[in-house]
Write an enzyme that holds these catalytic residues in place. Structure first.
Site, PDB file in Angstrom:
ATOM      1  N   CYS A 111      36.376  99.304   2.851  1.00  0.00           N
ATOM      2  CA  CYS A 111      37.588  99.050   3.667  1.00  0.00           C
ATOM      3  C   CYS A 111      37.779 100.078   4.778  1.00  0.00           C
ATOM      4  O   CYS A 111      38.500  99.802   5.738  1.00  0.00           O
ATOM      5  CB  CYS A 111      38.834  99.044   2.791  1.00  0.00           C
ATOM      6  N   HIS A 249      45.663 100.953   6.387  1.00  0.00           N
ATOM      7  CA  HIS A 249      44.904  99.902   5.719  1.00  0.00           C
ATOM      8  C   HIS A 249      45.881  99.021   4.940  1.00  0.00           C
ATOM      9  O   HIS A 249      46.846  99.516   4.359  1.00  0.00           O
ATOM     10  CB  HIS A 249      43.877 100.539   4.782  1.00  0.00           C
ATOM     11  N   ASN A 279      44.250  91.388   2.269  1.00  0.00           N
ATOM     12  CA  ASN A 279      43.393  92.552   2.469  1.00  0.00           C
ATOM     13  C   ASN A 279      42.075  92.089   3.095  1.00  0.00           C
ATOM     14  O   ASN A 279      41.257  91.475   2.430  1.00  0.00           O
ATOM     15  CB  ASN A 279      43.158  93.235   1.119  1.00  0.00           C
TER      16      ASN A 279
END
Ligand code: UT7
Length: 376
Positions: A111, A249, A279
């Protein structure tokens, strides 16, 4: 002193929307559970390859910067979703954009891949190795999701966005970075079934098992992002009230709120997209940044804090000082091929491949790198 200004930005979101209610048609879950535990309402499912998403985002970022693809020195493809292992994905983007001079790197820190890419490209510009760079965050997680596992299947989505960095003698772009990896906990987020370790076994690409200790990752994520943010601000001699915007994030709304609270920054200065896109791993930060710019929430000279974490467990917090320009210089006409299926139909195709008899994904994948050109 040389800096790496952010001069262009562009996103490419696949149009097909998968809602919480869609997920509840094949998983033992509810809209209420997903919304209350994660803040997510919907996410996007891509009908095209990851390279195509990345190339369209890249073309839009280049047009925004007014930079010709032929002048790009470096392409960093940040993400965990590669169409193939060899050749790499950045070279595919390079072909699609028509950027013959570029060096092309795939960078995978899960990520945080876009953020690590931003740090890498900035360092290469500041040391004079390259003058300008295209940094992309892109994911196509829907193709290797274990759609039978409600612990993970409700959390992720597809998407891409990119920024252009250019050499500058004004103090702007990334002005601070703390990067790290909590490797002792790397087993808390593992996708089994993809990679050399599984070669020769009778499994196809979509047959994955996700090891995912959500609560453990949650705690470590909040701690790592909070501590990294404290350190990066202290190193720059800045305090929380001097941060104009946080672009974190987007893994869970509760994680974002906890990190903002620890940093002492109110939520009205935090960009949130997790309700719309879930996500998207490496794509969450650049997509949120592009949306902040489009909503005119980035001010000239503004200070932006970017905390992130992901598999590894990698983490970081970046500090960016924005330049003078907050509007695009130009617009690209790059578009994805038309999508003729619903998100649920796309997911059901991948799910069909995950039955015990394992049909191949060949029919689903659009031809990879049909040398589609999206650049000028
Ligand atoms: O970007 C990096 C990757 N992202 C992350 O690492 C995310 C970090 N973790 C999280 O965001 C949260 O931990 C989750 C959203 C994954 C889970 O939330 P939680 O509040 O920590 O729930 P939990 O895992 O403790 O599960 C609570 C219950 C369990 O049932 P029991 O054991 O209490 O009966 C789960 O089985 O919720 C159940 N559950 C679900 N129920 C309905 C788990 N997933 C679902 C689901 N629908 N989709």
């Amino acid at each position: 002193m040389t800096y790496a200004a952010i001069t262009g930005w562009g996103a490419c979101m696949p149009p097909a929307i998968l809602t919480n209610h869609d997920l509840a048609t094949f998983l033992d879950t509810t809209d209420e559970w997903i919304t209350s535990r994660t803040g997510m309402h919907e996410r996007r499912i891509s009908h095209v390859t990851a390279t195509e998403l990345a190339a369209v985002a890249g073309a839009r970022a280049l047009a925004c910067a007014g930079l010709a693809a032929g002048d790009v020195d470096l392409i960093i493809y940040g993400g965990t979703s590669n169409d193939e292992l060899c050749p790499n994905s950045a070279s595919g983007v390079q072909v699609m954009l028509g950027a013959p001079r570029a060096a092309s790197i795939d960078l995978n820190t899960a990520c945080t891949s876009f953020c690590y890419g931003l740090a890498t490209a900035t360092a290469m510009i500041r040391t004079g190795i390259v003058r300008n760079a295209l940094v992309i965050g892109v994911e196509l997680i829907s193709r290797y999701m274990d759609w039978s596992n409600r612990n993970v299947a409700v959390l992720f989505g597809d998407g891409a966005a990119a920024v252009v960095l250019q050499s500058s003698d004004r103090e702007e772009g990334m002005i601070g970075a703390v990067l790290g990896c909590d490797a002792g906990a790397r087993q808390t987020l593992r996708v089994r079934g993809v990679g050399c370790a599984y070669a020769g076994l009778d499994i196809s690409f979509g047959d994955t098992i996700w090891d995912f200790d959500g609560p453990a990752i949650f705690k470590r994520a909040v701690q790592a992002m909070s501590e990294a943010s404290t350190r990066v601000l202290r190193a720059a001699g800045l305090t929380a009230d001097q941060v104009d915007l946080v672009v974190p994030h987007q893994a869970n709304l509760r994680i974002i709120e906890s990190v903002a609270k620890y940093a002492g920054i109110p939520m009205d200065r935090v960009i949130v997209t997790v309700h719309k896109y879930g996500n998207m791993s490496a794509a969450t930060v650049p997509v949120a940044l592009v949306e902040a710019l489009e909503a005119r929430r980035v001010k000239p000279g503004g200070v932006i804090l970017i905390p992130a974490f992901g598999g590894g467990l990698t983490y970081c917090s970046l500090l960016v000082r924005w330049g003078e320009r907050v509007t695009p210089l130009g617009q690209s006409d790059a578009e994805l091929a038309r999508c003729t299926q619903t998100a649920l139909e796309l997911v059901n195709q991948v799910r069909a491949n995950q039955d015990p008899h394992g049909r191949s994904l060949k029919g689903l994948m659009t031809p990879v790198l049909a040398e589609m050109r999206v650049g000028r």
